[in-house]
Design an enzyme around this catalytic site. Structure first.
Site, short mmCIF file in Angstrom:
data_model
loop_
_atom_site.label_atom_id
_atom_site.label_comp_id
_atom_site.label_asym_id
_atom_site.label_seq_id
_atom_site.Cartn_x
_atom_site.Cartn_y
_atom_site.Cartn_z
N ARG A 50 -10.19 -6.15 -16.29
CA ARG A 50 -9.78 -5.08 -16.88
C ARG A 50 -9.56 -5.49 -18.47
O ARG A 50 -10.17 -4.83 -19.48
CB ARG A 50 -8.69 -4.23 -16.46
CG ARG A 50 -8.08 -3.31 -17.68
CD ARG A 50 -6.87 -2.46 -17.13
NE ARG A 50 -5.97 -2.93 -16.27
CZ ARG A 50 -4.88 -3.92 -16.43
NH1 ARG A 50 -4.84 -4.22 -17.67
NH2 ARG A 50 -4.23 -4.24 -15.55
N TYR A 102 -19.51 18.79 -28.70
CA TYR A 102 -19.72 18.95 -27.35
C TYR A 102 -18.47 19.30 -26.55
O TYR A 102 -17.22 19.07 -26.75
CB TYR A 102 -19.97 17.31 -26.80
CG TYR A 102 -19.80 17.20 -25.30
CD1 TYR A 102 -20.66 18.01 -24.25
CD2 TYR A 102 -18.66 16.22 -24.76
CE1 TYR A 102 -20.54 17.67 -23.00
CE2 TYR A 102 -18.67 16.17 -23.34
CZ TYR A 102 -19.61 16.99 -22.45
OH TYR A 102 -19.50 16.92 -21.14
N ASP A 175 -18.91 10.57 -33.79
CA ASP A 175 -19.58 10.30 -32.60
C ASP A 175 -21.21 10.23 -32.79
O ASP A 175 -21.58 11.46 -33.33
CB ASP A 175 -19.30 11.64 -31.65
CG ASP A 175 -19.82 11.63 -30.14
OD1 ASP A 175 -20.86 11.12 -30.16
OD2 ASP A 175 -19.43 12.14 -29.61
N LYS A 200 -26.13 8.31 -22.65
CA LYS A 200 -27.24 9.11 -23.36
C LYS A 200 -28.27 8.07 -23.72
O LYS A 200 -28.62 7.34 -23.02
CB LYS A 200 -26.85 9.96 -24.45
CG LYS A 200 -25.37 10.97 -24.12
CD LYS A 200 -25.59 11.70 -22.94
CE LYS A 200 -24.28 12.46 -22.92
NZ LYS A 200 -23.95 12.92 -21.48
C1 LIG Z 1 -22.12 14.14 -28.16
C2 LIG Z 1 -21.34 13.59 -26.96
N1 LIG Z 1 -20.12 12.93 -27.04
C3 LIG Z 1 -19.52 12.74 -26.08
C4 LIG Z 1 -20.02 12.98 -24.73
C5 LIG Z 1 -19.14 12.81 -23.50
O1 LIG Z 1 -19.78 11.78 -22.75
P1 LIG Z 1 -19.55 11.41 -21.24
O2 LIG Z 1 -20.23 12.47 -20.64
O3 LIG Z 1 -20.46 10.05 -21.41
O4 LIG Z 1 -18.06 11.13 -21.03
C6 LIG Z 1 -21.42 13.90 -24.50
C7 LIG Z 1 -21.46 14.05 -23.21
O5 LIG Z 1 -22.69 14.98 -23.07
C8 LIG Z 1 -21.95 14.22 -25.77
O6 LIG Z 1 -23.08 14.80 -25.69
#
Ligand SMILES: Cc1ncc(COP(=O)(O)O)c(C=O)c1O
Length: 381
Positions: A50, A102, A175, A200
């Site tokens: 961890r 998101y 992000d 992604k």
């Molecule tokens: C721009 C963005 N940030 C964060 C996330 C969240 O990521 P995760 O699905 O890996 O938890 C997503 C998921 O689609 C996303 O498109």
């Protein structure tokens, strides 16, 4: 002075010089929960997975190097990374948040962080004046920005946001999932943290769920590292290895995906059953100039509306190359219906105000032969 290697070189060779015992070129997967100590008071550098695991560390080092950050930290999902970033704030703090982000991040702010006292203030972060006003009126301690946004692909001026944060001693959290360090490096523009759904583009093959934070400075690294270990939403060794392997080809994939996306977006613009094509690389796209100034690409996400919502079920059922699935950034092209998939947790009034309508579709463009993608869309539209 040592010559700085390009991101392509650093990523292609990530983890390849780790194992001095055997010379393994591929980073070994250290599938071990714990590590034996040579004697009391001594450690190999690894105690318990961890806290630190060699495979995860190799992935984290590769990401920090790609981004030019101080450190990187890998999490079990993108949302776990967002959750960790919010732990840098205190109960009662306001945070300015991109309004069309998101849907899962929106849900995290509204239903998981708010009950603990975090006060999100949703703003169109592509409008600097609106951000400035909200920052001043709330005394916010942070800006959390997605750029380009999911799903409307609005682009924010990261340098201007960083300047606003500096004046108010607030943190800028970006992000950067859609553009990745290959196309945009927010830390160079004054961001304090970049956050990724590594699920992604970083991992890139729709085979792992992962998240990451890259920090700009040692004092932030210490705090993020503390919460990564204290809360424990870490990325496992196998998933760290998959993410590391994916990252090796990130520049190649991004280049091909972008090239395909530009062709698809251009083609969609000329289709009679399509309106409001959103792709930041289009000639007249609102965010294009900013990305040309600050970035090295436009990504491979496209949003558009069909003229008739009644046609959507047919499109989603009949596509043969695109897969109807949520997520993005992998080598396979996906088509997503934000209203019922990724943004289902936003209320109807907000969705309507933002323009996330029953006619809006989102494409994640992969590395397939682009004419096959266009032919698939032509057949269903
Ligand atoms: C721009 C963005 N940030 C964060 C996330 C969240 O990521 P995760 O699905 O890996 O938890 C997503 C998921 O689609 C996303 O498109």
């Amino acid at each position: 002075m040592e010559r700085k290697q390009a991101i392509e070189t650093r990523l292609a060779q990530a983890g390849s010089r780790w194992d001095q015992h055997t010379g393994a070129v591929s980073m070994p997967i250290y599938q071990s929960a714990t590590f034996a100590h040579p004697e009391l008071g001594k450690s190999t550098g690894f105690d318990y997975s961890r806290t630190a695991n060699p495979t995860r560390l190799a992935m984290e080092h590769a990401l920090a190097a790609a981004e030019g950050g101080d450190q990187a930290y890998a999490f079990s999902s993108g949302l776990a990374a967002v959750d960790c970033a919010l732990r840098l704030l205190n109960s009662g703090d306001h945070v300015i948040v991109t309004e069309d982000l998101y849907g899962g991040t929106f849900r995290l702010f509204e239903q998981a962080a708010k009950p603990f006292g975090i006060q999100p203030v949703f703003v169109d972060t592509s409008q600097i004046d609106a951000v400035q006003t909200a920052m001043q009126s709330t005394g916010a301690r942070a800006i959390f920005v997605e750029s380009p946004t999911n799903p409307l692909l609005k682009v924010a001026d990261l340098s201007a946001l960083a300047e606003i944060c500096r004046k108010q001693d607030a943190l800028l959290m970006v992000d950067n999932t859609f553009l990745t360090p290959y196309c945009q490096q927010p830390l160079n523009f004054g961001a304090d943290l970049t956050i990724y759904s590594a699920t992604k583009y970083l991992a890139g093959h729709n085979d792992v769920v992962a998240g990451a934070i890259v920090t700009a400075r040692p004092e932030l690294s210490e705090r993020v590292g503390f919460f990564q270990n204290a809360v424990g939403a870490i990325l496992g060794p196998m998933d760290s290895w998959l993410t590391l392997r994916g990252m090796k080809t990130l520049p190649l994939r991004m280049r091909q995906q972008q090239e395909n996306a530009l062709r698809v977006a251009d083609w969609l613009c000329g289709h009679p059953r399509v309106t409001n094509v959103r792709y930041p690389g289009l000639k007249d796209a609102p965010g294009r100039a900013l990305l040309e100034r600050d970035g090295a690409g436009f990504g491979a996400m496209i949003a558009f509306e069909v003229t008739d919502a009644a046609r959507v079920p047919h499109i989603l059922k009949e596509v043969r190359v695109f897969l109807f699935a949520e997520s993005l950034g992998g080598v396979e092209s996906l088509i997503t219906y934000p209203l019922v998939q990724t943004h289902a947790d936003m209320d109807a009034e907000l969705l309507a105000r933002l323009g996330i309508s029953d006619r809006l579709l989102r494409l994640s463009i992969g590395i397939e032969y682009v004419d096959d993608l266009i032919a698939d869309l032509e057949a269903v539209l």
